[in-house]
Design a protein around this motif. Sequence first.
Motif, PDB file in Angstrom:
ATOM      1  N   UNK A   1       0.833  -1.229   0.000  1.00  0.00           N
ATOM      2  CA  UNK A   1       0.000   0.000   0.000  1.00  0.00           C
ATOM      3  C   UNK A   1       0.853   1.260   0.000  1.00  0.00           C
ATOM      4  N   UNK A   2       1.467   1.582  -1.100  1.00  0.00           N
ATOM      5  CA  UNK A   2       2.222   2.829  -1.219  1.00  0.00           C
ATOM      6  C   UNK A   2       2.097   3.339  -2.651  1.00  0.00           C
ATOM      7  N   UNK A   3       2.274   4.629  -2.802  1.00  0.00           N
ATOM      8  CA  UNK A   3       2.131   5.304  -4.098  1.00  0.00           C
ATOM      9  C   UNK A   3       3.392   6.109  -4.355  1.00  0.00           C
ATOM     10  N   UNK A   4       4.060   5.835  -5.466  1.00  0.00           N
ATOM     11  CA  UNK A   4       5.261   6.564  -5.871  1.00  0.00           C
ATOM     12  C   UNK A   4       4.852   7.525  -6.978  1.00  0.00           C
ATOM     13  N   UNK A   5       4.987   8.812  -6.728  1.00  0.00           N
ATOM     14  CA  UNK A   5       4.505   9.810  -7.695  1.00  0.00           C
ATOM     15  C   UNK A   5       5.626  10.699  -8.200  1.00  0.00           C
TER      16      UNK A   5
END
Length: 331
Positions: A50-54
Amino acid sequence: MAVTDPVDARLLAALADVGKAAVHEIAAKVGLDPREAAYRLVNLSANGLPLLVGVESDPNGLRAALAGAWQQGRPQPQHGPAPGQPPQPHHPGPPPHPAGPQGAPSGAHPVQGTPSGPHPVHGVASGPYPPPPQQQWPAQTAPPPQPPQPTQPPPDPVMSTWGPPQSALWARGDQPPTVGPPPPPPAAPAPVRTGRPGDVLETEGLEGERLAVQLLEVQDPADYLFAAAGYRLDDGERAIVVHTEVTNRGNTPFASLPDNYLELLTADGGVIGKAPVSLTSRPPHKIGVQPGETTGGHTVYVLPEGTRIASVRWSPRPEPDERSLVWSIDD
């Protein structure tokens, strides 16, 4: 997914401590190269963690950089005479002469394919012409009759008044033509960026998305919701839950998390970002809003118990700008 790589474990532990940070900051915490840290985080996100790399950028700055690179590679125009041709000497032109047939002035004429103006003839520069020799006639002898000279037609009153067809003078020949581009149309009124809870405020995303954001509810305090979700507040802390909806009214998808930069502004000028938690009874926002779609979600904040909240601010990027929206909640 089980994390077995010790480097990945250290990277995730550092990210869990802060909740939200730039890639280079997380890399510095664990002593990794930012490129390796970004590679590992992308792989972990793709494997279900559950992580988002933007990635965030300034679109106008990138387009300006690309335009500058294109201008540097563009060939520059060459000035001067063509290769293999000597430069043309400059000579004074002949004096004016009376008009000849059909109103065309006598004197030098342009040659097909060369610039107009006076030209040398057989290597001799043009200049003042000698007067024609006067003919002597015998006494009491009349000169031979001269052929009739063509007369100029009278000016066309339509042309003199209205000018050539399909020109600016044809529309109004009694007024001088306007010089310069037409005035720009009046600017559209700027959309309202401030309001009260319940108001729908319109703005634009980083890619020109047309967004309408509504602040539905500010639940303060929300300690019991925080505890019901299994979290614990420290002494002197309280929780706040903010409910918002985002509608995409344009044709471009909004690809970010709608509440990524939804912040609380305190009465003393402070800024409080959202907490990296979600409540089961109040579902959070999901990433992305498609054209014509309306999505809602809840955002959780943890702050000192005595802090007074003045307003809620929504922005499409970390730094607020002219696209930011503000709802005042301070009575």
